[in-house]
Design a protein around this motif. Structure first.
Motif, PDB file in Angstrom:
ATOM      1  N   VAL A  93      36.796  35.874  42.553  1.00  0.00           N
ATOM      2  CA  VAL A  93      35.612  36.592  42.998  1.00  0.00           C
ATOM      3  C   VAL A  93      34.371  35.443  42.709  1.00  0.00           C
ATOM      4  O   VAL A  93      33.971  35.077  41.505  1.00  0.00           O
ATOM      5  CB  VAL A  93      35.332  37.805  42.210  1.00  0.00           C
ATOM      6  N   ILE A  94      33.503  35.199  43.848  1.00  0.00           N
ATOM      7  CA  ILE A  94      32.797  34.474  43.772  1.00  0.00           C
ATOM      8  C   ILE A  94      31.206  35.142  44.094  1.00  0.00           C
ATOM      9  O   ILE A  94      31.008  35.636  45.167  1.00  0.00           O
ATOM     10  CB  ILE A  94      32.558  33.342  44.731  1.00  0.00           C
ATOM     11  N   ALA A  95      30.704  35.700  43.105  1.00  0.00           N
ATOM     12  CA  ALA A  95      29.444  36.620  43.053  1.00  0.00           C
ATOM     13  C   ALA A  95      28.859  36.668  41.587  1.00  0.00           C
ATOM     14  O   ALA A  95      29.226  37.012  40.898  1.00  0.00           O
ATOM     15  CB  ALA A  95      29.859  37.971  43.421  1.00  0.00           C
ATOM     16  N   ALA A  96      27.607  36.268  41.699  1.00  0.00           N
ATOM     17  CA  ALA A  96      26.591  36.111  40.473  1.00  0.00           C
ATOM     18  C   ALA A  96      26.574  37.397  39.880  1.00  0.00           C
ATOM     19  O   ALA A  96      26.202  38.282  40.454  1.00  0.00           O
ATOM     20  CB  ALA A  96      25.531  35.425  40.677  1.00  0.00           C
ATOM     21  N   GLY A  97      26.755  37.617  38.440  1.00  0.00           N
ATOM     22  CA  GLY A  97      26.496  38.906  37.769  1.00  0.00           C
ATOM     23  C   GLY A  97      27.517  39.873  37.958  1.00  0.00           C
ATOM     24  O   GLY A  97      27.075  40.842  37.234  1.00  0.00           O
ATOM     25  N   VAL A  98      28.617  39.641  38.544  1.00  0.00           N
ATOM     26  CA  VAL A  98      29.594  40.771  38.596  1.00  0.00           C
ATOM     27  C   VAL A  98      30.552  40.528  37.715  1.00  0.00           C
ATOM     28  O   VAL A  98      31.182  39.305  37.429  1.00  0.00           O
ATOM     29  CB  VAL A  98      30.325  40.629  39.903  1.00  0.00           C
ATOM     30  N   SER A  99      30.772  41.310  36.530  1.00  0.00           N
ATOM     31  CA  SER A  99      31.631  41.436  35.350  1.00  0.00           C
ATOM     32  C   SER A  99      33.053  41.386  35.891  1.00  0.00           C
ATOM     33  O   SER A  99      33.484  42.288  36.641  1.00  0.00           O
ATOM     34  CB  SER A  99      31.143  42.084  34.152  1.00  0.00           C
ATOM     35  N   SER A 100      33.938  40.828  35.099  1.00  0.00           N
ATOM     36  CA  SER A 100      35.421  40.976  34.987  1.00  0.00           C
ATOM     37  C   SER A 100      35.952  42.574  34.866  1.00  0.00           C
ATOM     38  O   SER A 100      36.702  43.143  35.286  1.00  0.00           O
ATOM     39  CB  SER A 100      35.995  40.102  34.096  1.00  0.00           C
ATOM     40  N   GLU A 101      35.008  43.037  33.914  1.00  0.00           N
ATOM     41  CA  GLU A 101      35.050  44.452  33.098  1.00  0.00           C
ATOM     42  C   GLU A 101      34.939  45.549  34.580  1.00  0.00           C
ATOM     43  O   GLU A 101      36.027  46.506  34.643  1.00  0.00           O
ATOM     44  CB  GLU A 101      34.231  44.924  32.113  1.00  0.00           C
ATOM     45  N   SER A 102      33.934  45.088  35.421  1.00  0.00           N
ATOM     46  CA  SER A 102      33.691  46.112  36.430  1.00  0.00           C
ATOM     47  C   SER A 102      34.726  45.858  37.382  1.00  0.00           C
ATOM     48  O   SER A 102      35.311  46.668  37.946  1.00  0.00           O
ATOM     49  CB  SER A 102      32.446  45.770  37.031  1.00  0.00           C
ATOM     50  N   ILE A 103      35.239  44.617  37.710  1.00  0.00           N
ATOM     51  CA  ILE A 103      36.034  44.559  38.815  1.00  0.00           C
ATOM     52  C   ILE A 103      37.646  45.059  38.365  1.00  0.00           C
ATOM     53  O   ILE A 103      38.164  45.752  39.170  1.00  0.00           O
ATOM     54  CB  ILE A 103      36.400  42.858  39.097  1.00  0.00           C
ATOM     55  N   LYS A 104      37.737  44.989  37.231  1.00  0.00           N
ATOM     56  CA  LYS A 104      39.157  45.504  36.481  1.00  0.00           C
ATOM     57  C   LYS A 104      39.003  47.117  36.666  1.00  0.00           C
ATOM     58  O   LYS A 104      39.967  47.783  37.056  1.00  0.00           O
ATOM     59  CB  LYS A 104      39.438  45.245  35.128  1.00  0.00           C
ATOM     60  N   GLN A 105      37.844  47.751  36.371  1.00  0.00           N
ATOM     61  CA  GLN A 105      37.802  49.197  36.633  1.00  0.00           C
ATOM     62  C   GLN A 105      37.931  49.542  38.248  1.00  0.00           C
ATOM     63  O   GLN A 105      38.521  50.598  38.515  1.00  0.00           O
ATOM     64  CB  GLN A 105      36.349  49.609  35.993  1.00  0.00           C
ATOM     65  N   TRP A 106      37.211  48.684  38.981  1.00  0.00           N
ATOM     66  CA  TRP A 106      37.386  49.145  40.486  1.00  0.00           C
ATOM     67  C   TRP A 106      38.874  49.114  40.939  1.00  0.00           C
ATOM     68  O   TRP A 106      39.195  49.826  41.776  1.00  0.00           O
ATOM     69  CB  TRP A 106      36.453  48.185  41.247  1.00  0.00           C
ATOM     70  N   LEU A 107      39.454  48.125  40.415  1.00  0.00           N
ATOM     71  CA  LEU A 107      40.975  47.996  40.906  1.00  0.00           C
ATOM     72  C   LEU A 107      42.185  48.651  40.345  1.00  0.00           C
ATOM     73  O   LEU A 107      43.134  48.709  40.510  1.00  0.00           O
ATOM     74  CB  LEU A 107      41.181  46.280  41.220  1.00  0.00           C
ATOM     75  N   GLY A 108      41.729  48.569  39.114  1.00  0.00           N
ATOM     76  CA  GLY A 108      42.809  49.340  38.208  1.00  0.00           C
ATOM     77  C   GLY A 108      43.828  48.517  38.025  1.00  0.00           C
ATOM     78  O   GLY A 108      44.000  47.296  37.867  1.00  0.00           O
ATOM     79  N   GLU A 109      45.220  49.157  38.318  1.00  0.00           N
ATOM     80  CA  GLU A 109      46.435  48.734  38.205  1.00  0.00           C
ATOM     81  C   GLU A 109      46.723  47.707  39.353  1.00  0.00           C
ATOM     82  O   GLU A 109      47.592  46.681  39.337  1.00  0.00           O
ATOM     83  CB  GLU A 109      47.503  49.568  38.266  1.00  0.00           C
ATOM     84  N   ASN A 110      45.765  47.502  40.263  1.00  0.00           N
ATOM     85  CA  ASN A 110      46.436  46.946  41.459  1.00  0.00           C
ATOM     86  C   ASN A 110      45.512  45.351  41.315  1.00  0.00           C
ATOM     87  O   ASN A 110      45.229  44.776  42.314  1.00  0.00           O
ATOM     88  CB  ASN A 110      45.571  47.433  42.883  1.00  0.00           C
ATOM     89  N   CYS A 111      44.772  45.283  40.392  1.00  0.00           N
ATOM     90  CA  CYS A 111      44.007  43.935  39.756  1.00  0.00           C
ATOM     91  C   CYS A 111      45.094  42.640  39.659  1.00  0.00           C
ATOM     92  O   CYS A 111      45.645  42.527  38.541  1.00  0.00           O
ATOM     93  CB  CYS A 111      42.991  44.313  38.735  1.00  0.00           C
ATOM     94  N   PRO A 112      45.109  41.673  40.586  1.00  0.00           N
ATOM     95  CA  PRO A 112      45.866  40.563  40.404  1.00  0.00           C
ATOM     96  C   PRO A 112      45.020  39.581  39.246  1.00  0.00           C
ATOM     97  O   PRO A 112      44.069  40.017  38.612  1.00  0.00           O
ATOM     98  CB  PRO A 112      45.749  39.946  41.686  1.00  0.00           C
TER      99      PRO A 112
END
Length: 259
Positions: A93-112
């Motif tokens: 993910v290339i996007a300033a200010g977006v946290s890994s925690e948010s990404i993992k919450q959005w994707l859940g178990e589908n997060c590679p």
């Protein structure tokens, strides 16, 4: 190995151009997804696969690279979530200010295995400074991602805490460097050079400074000492810039960007 770049605006498009110029991927193994027909047509002419369907792009890739504006990341990731396979894919993910925690919450178990990355637009010319933050990734996956970006410039693995600083120093920093080029070029015009000649002089001078520091390993101030003759014109010019707050302005600009 196949890679998909979702979002081909300024940063995403520059990344695709770098991938095309590199040797890691064949053109047919690069997929670009973007809603703009003009963008899709542009990259189609370069020989890469194109689509306007983010889900399709995510489904066909071993490496999924999401490069969109920060406020669009959640929407894009939520959209492609069903196509992601944590066992077979890598997500960048290339996007300033977006946290890994948010990404993992959005994707859940589908997060590679996840990587936050911040390159700059010089990636199009294989000259980016890219910061990489591995999140739950193996050493093998990390090396794969580092190798990809190393081919397009230099990389630094860092922690998420320092990503904002890296962004302002290198991603925003390329704009700061260009602003100096513009200012020095305008000064060159006032000194009597034509605009194009002044720009050429300043760019070559900057290139020379970088190559000298890279070759010698010297601290910039040590290299400056080589050309500052006592009572000479260089030290007079440097001191005048410092009186106007040159160093302070640079530092303040970097700190403002990091906020």
């Amino acid at each position: 190995m196949k890679i998909s770049v979702i979002g081909a605006g300024a940063m995403g498009g520059s990344t695709v151009e770098g991938l095309i110029k590199g040797n890691t991927f064949k053109n047919e193994d690069i997929t670009v997804s973007d809603p703009s027909q003009a963008v899709v047509e542009k990259f189609s002419k370069m020989g890469v696969s194109v689509t306007t369907d983010n889900k399709l792009a995510a489904d066909v890739a071993d490496i999924v690279c999401v490069v969109v504006k920060p406020w669009l990341v959640e929407r894009v990731l939520t959209d492609i979530k069903p196509e992601l396979d944590p066992k077979k894919q890598i997500l960048i993910v290339i996007a300033a200010g977006v946290s890994s925690e948010s990404i993992k919450q959005w994707l859940g178990e589908n997060c590679p295995p996840l990587f936050l990355a911040i390159p700059n637009i010089a990636i199009a010319e294989m000259a980016s400074m890219t910061f990489i933050v591995p999140v739950g990734a193996s050493e093998k996956d990390t090396q794969t991602v580092v190798d990809i970006f190393d081919e397009m410039g230099n990389t630094l693995i860092t922690d998420e805490q320092h990503l904002a600083a890296g962004t302002t120093l290198a991603s925003c920093g390329i704009a700061y460097a260009m602003r100096y080029i513009r200012a020095a070029s305008e000064g060159g015009v006032e000194l009597g050079f034509k605009a194009d000649d002044a720009k050429k002089i300043v760019m070559q001078t900057m290139k020379g400074a970088v190559e000298l520091l890279e070759a010698s390993g010297m601290h910039p101030e040590a290299a400056i000492d080589l050309v500052t003759t006592p009572g000479g014109v260089t030290i007079k010019g440097l001191n005048e810039m410092e009186h106007a707050g040159f160093t302070s302005a640079v530092i303040r600009g970097l700190k403002a960007g990091a906020k």
